[in-house]
Scaffold this active site. Structure first.
Site, PDB file in Angstrom:
ATOM      1  N   GLU A  65      15.336 -48.325 -84.859  1.00 19.23           N
ATOM      2  CA  GLU A  65      14.594 -47.394 -85.018  1.00 19.23           C
ATOM      3  C   GLU A  65      14.185 -47.254 -86.603  1.00 19.23           C
ATOM      4  O   GLU A  65      15.078 -47.270 -87.427  1.00 19.23           O
ATOM      5  CB  GLU A  65      15.290 -46.253 -84.577  1.00 19.23           C
ATOM      6  CG  GLU A  65      14.407 -44.760 -84.876  1.00 19.23           C
ATOM      7  CD  GLU A  65      15.367 -43.516 -84.334  1.00 19.23           C
ATOM      8  OE1 GLU A  65      14.505 -42.801 -83.660  1.00 19.23           O
ATOM      9  OE2 GLU A  65      16.328 -43.522 -84.696  1.00 19.23           O
ATOM     10  N   GLU A 108       8.416 -34.445 -88.639  1.00 23.51           N
ATOM     11  CA  GLU A 108       9.857 -33.817 -88.091  1.00 23.51           C
ATOM     12  C   GLU A 108      10.383 -32.669 -88.767  1.00 23.51           C
ATOM     13  O   GLU A 108      10.270 -32.383 -89.953  1.00 23.51           O
ATOM     14  CB  GLU A 108      10.851 -34.784 -88.074  1.00 23.51           C
ATOM     15  CG  GLU A 108      12.050 -34.524 -87.282  1.00 23.51           C
ATOM     16  CD  GLU A 108      13.094 -35.492 -86.880  1.00 23.51           C
ATOM     17  OE1 GLU A 108      14.078 -35.084 -86.060  1.00 23.51           O
ATOM     18  OE2 GLU A 108      12.519 -36.726 -86.764  1.00 23.51           O
TER      19      GLU A 108
END
Length: 269
Positions: free
Chosen positions: A147, A249
């Site tokens: 990731e 985010e």
């Protein structure tokens, strides 16, 4: 930090509120035909109107040529976007996690990502975000799944506990790399142990200006310290393809806020 859980249960709620479900399904079928293999992830074949407002907890699909993700575990956050790559994330303060933004359903080492943010009233971070996965590698090796994040703006530094790799310059911007490990956490391939790679600029990227992320420079910088990025263009994982998006985010936001901008493919042709 995002706790990923897959989007196969996402629904056509927004698409069906703006166009007929029959038309939406025809668009789904057409998109699946254009991208062979993506039909494995039915939520990813959704084609939304060219201007869409996404408010449900989980949604993903395409608006024009752009793929997007939108995920929250509670709270009130929404994503508006259009076929030009313009988008805006709005959130209310509260105890929850949200991540979303537009990009592509696969990563490309040679892609140059162009973007511009006009507003950011306190996102936890704004980042190029994606995955690489190699099903041939043993799952006991964290390098089988990665990731990755190329941070651009932040109020929280998610790389702070990572192992330092190197410092390099890309497009005139100095970055430092870090690597973290996630032990048996949710991912695009179910709960597993995997690596996170980070590139963090020395200074946050300013609002109101066009910027470029030369992705190949980051892939090389990670590889220089032995951090190899697996295949970024496959449908092999159980829950999601190896997408790449410009993500906003927020987690446990203390107050309401907005982040808005546009993303585009700036790869030289």
């Amino acid at each position: 930090m995002r706790i990923h859980s897959g989007f196969k249960a996402a629904i056509l709620m927004t698409a069906c509120s703006l166009v007929s479900c029959v038309s939406a399904q025809k668009s789904v079928d057409a998109q699946a035909a254009v991208v062979p293999g993506i039909e494995k992830f039915q939520a990813y074949t959704q084609v939304f109107p060219e201007k869409a407002l996404i408010t449900q907890n989980h949604a993903t699909g395409h608006v024009g040529k752009f793929f997007f993700t939108h995920w929250k575990d509670a709270g009130a956050a929404s994503l508006s976007l259009d076929a030009t790559g313009a988008f805006s994330v709005s959130w209310q303060g509260g105890g929850y996690n949200y991540v979303g933004g537009p990009g592509w359903h696969y990563g490309d080492k040679n892609r140059v990502i162009g973007y511009r943010f006009e507003e950011d009233s306190g996102a936890s971070y704004i980042t190029l975000y994606g995955w690489g996965y190699d099903k041939a590698m043993p799952t006991s090796d964290p390098a089988h799944l990665v990731e990755y994040y190329i941070l651009q703006r932040w109020t929280y530094d998610p790389s702070k506990d990572g192992v330092y790799g190197k410092t390099f310059v890309s497009d005139g911007v100095e970055y430092s790399t870090y690597r973290s490990v996630r032990e048996v956490k949710p991912s695009i391939n179910g709960p597993t142990t995997f690596y996170q790679y980070w590139s963090k600029p020395t200074q946050q990227r300013p609002l109101g200006q066009d910027h470029k992320i030369i992705f190949a420079d980051h892939v090389k910088a990670w590889a220089d310290t032995g951090w190899i990025l697996p295949n970024m263009n496959n449908f092999d994982a159980s829950d999601d393809p190896t997408y790449q998006v410009m993500a906003v985010e927020v987690f446990n936001p203390p107050k309401d806020g907005t982040a808005s901008g546009r993303v585009w493919d700036a790869t030289p042709r």
